[in-house]
Scaffold this motif. Structure first.
Motif, PDB file in Angstrom:
ATOM      1  N   TYR A  56       0.859  -1.186   0.000  1.00  6.44           N
ATOM      2  CA  TYR A  56       0.000   0.000   0.000  1.00  6.44           C
ATOM      3  C   TYR A  56       0.893   1.232   0.000  1.00  6.44           C
ATOM      4  N   PHE A  57       0.458   2.274  -0.698  1.00  6.11           N
ATOM      5  CA  PHE A  57       1.206   3.545  -0.704  1.00  6.11           C
ATOM      6  C   PHE A  57       0.217   4.683  -0.506  1.00  6.11           C
ATOM      7  N   THR A  58       0.547   5.581   0.441  1.00 10.59           N
ATOM      8  CA  THR A  58      -0.334   6.711   0.729  1.00 10.59           C
ATOM      9  C   THR A  58       0.462   8.005   0.680  1.00 10.59           C
ATOM     10  N   TYR A  59      -0.016   8.970  -0.109  1.00  9.49           N
ATOM     11  CA  TYR A  59       0.623  10.293  -0.159  1.00  9.49           C
ATOM     12  C   TYR A  59       0.282  11.081   1.105  1.00  9.49           C
ATOM     13  N   PRO A  60       1.137  12.069   1.473  1.00  9.69           N
ATOM     14  CA  PRO A  60       0.870  12.868   2.665  1.00  9.69           C
ATOM     15  C   PRO A  60      -0.517  13.517   2.611  1.00  9.69           C
ATOM     16  N   LYS A  61      -1.229  13.429   3.721  1.00 19.26           N
ATOM     17  CA  LYS A  61      -2.559  14.053   3.896  1.00 19.26           C
ATOM     18  C   LYS A  61      -3.632  13.478   2.982  1.00 19.26           C
ATOM     19  N   ALA A  62      -3.305  12.433   2.229  1.00 16.60           N
ATOM     20  CA  ALA A  62      -4.331  11.801   1.388  1.00 16.60           C
ATOM     21  C   ALA A  62      -5.289  11.019   2.281  1.00 16.60           C
ATOM     22  N   PRO A  63      -6.608  11.071   2.001  1.00 20.24           N
ATOM     23  CA  PRO A  63      -7.571  10.387   2.873  1.00 20.24           C
ATOM     24  C   PRO A  63      -7.514   8.865   2.780  1.00 20.24           C
ATOM     25  N   LYS A  92      -3.267   0.020  -3.527  1.00 18.53           N
ATOM     26  CA  LYS A  92      -3.939  -0.847  -2.558  1.00 18.53           C
ATOM     27  C   LYS A  92      -3.630  -2.320  -2.824  1.00 18.53           C
ATOM     28  N   ASN A  93      -2.998  -2.940  -1.859  1.00 18.48           N
ATOM     29  CA  ASN A  93      -2.812  -4.398  -1.870  1.00 18.48           C
ATOM     30  C   ASN A  93      -2.227  -4.917  -3.182  1.00 18.48           C
TER      31      ASN A  93
END
Length: 259
Positions: A11-18, A23-24
């Protein structure tokens, strides 16, 4: 099947991204094969590619979950556990990257290729000269530039600049090369030259390539991954993906009925 990289439950999430951008993701990069990542704009292809050598870390605050394993000395190491800067520098020597727009340094052709070698601590002038020549030959550029190595790289054509960037990457003898739409800024003749070069390079290095050009993916890759909205929809041998896709979304995208 020998894998040089294995992506597991990533999983990868950018800063402040909801929510996560990726995903997976479960995907393998096989040794001495070309793996193409295809899908519409914004589906996460380049985000995934740039995670494979942690170049996303140049922009702080990103969050990684899962594992990205890289084969080093016959053992798999999780590159997401690397914390120290020297480990990340070493990672980017092992997993090189070629960007969409050619990025030669504002220095001579020779110094562009020698830069990474000197950075890696190689001091021998004769070794540097030999490896620069070998890299330029490997990038199908030596015959064009051997008489003007001291000239600025900025005076080269776009196609030559991109091959110079490939020479710079292969000079440090990486295990993996990542290509992020390497021909999108080039004319058809230069594109054909780069494609031919990429196919030749897989004898020495494992390759992952992001491309919007499905014909390119079908021409040069051994495996293809179709991504959509941060999900890996389908992954398999390129022939199977293009001729007999298992998922309707994949079929719709490849046949142009997508959307």
């Amino acid at each position: 099947m020998k894998n040089v990289m294995e992506i597991k439950d990533f999983y990868f999430t950018y800063p402040k991204a909801p929510k996560p951008t990726l995903k997976n993701i479960n995907l393998n990069i096989e040794e001495n094969k070309i793996t193409a990542l295809i899908g519409p704009s914004g589906c996460g292809k380049s985000t995934l590619l740039r995670s494979l050598n942690r170049i996303q870390d140049l922009y702080p605050g990103n969050k990684y979950d899962g594992e990205i394993l890289l084969k080093i000395n016959d053992k798999m190491e999780n590159i997401l556990e690397y914390k120290k800067e020297n480990k990340l520098i070493e990672l980017r020597q092992r997993v090189g990257m070629i960007f969409q727009k050619p990025t030669p340094f504002p220095m001579s052709i020779f110094d562009n290729v020698a830069y990474g070698l000197k950075f890696a601590g190689i001091k021998s002038k004769s070794e540097i000269e030999g490896r620069v020549e070998k890299a330029l030959q490997g990038a199908a550029l030596w015959s064009e530039v051997k008489d003007r190595l001291k000239e600025s790289a900025l005076g080269m054509s776009g196609g030559q600049q991109q091959r110079l960037c490939i020479a710079r990457a292969i000079a440090v003898e990486p295990e993996v090369l990542l290509f992020d739409e390497p021909t999108s800024a080039l004319d058809p003749i230069s594109t054909a030259a780069i494609e031919e070069l990429v196919v030749e390079l897989k004898e020495r290095v494992s390759i992952a390539i992001v491309t919007h050009n499905m014909q390119q993916a079908s021409r040069i890759s051994d495996y293809t991954a179709f991504m959509y909205l941060g999900d890996l929809v389908e992954f398999g041998e390129t022939e199977q993906i293009f001729l007999n896709p298992k998922e309707k979304q994949t079929e719709d995208y490849i046949t142009g009925r997508f959307g």
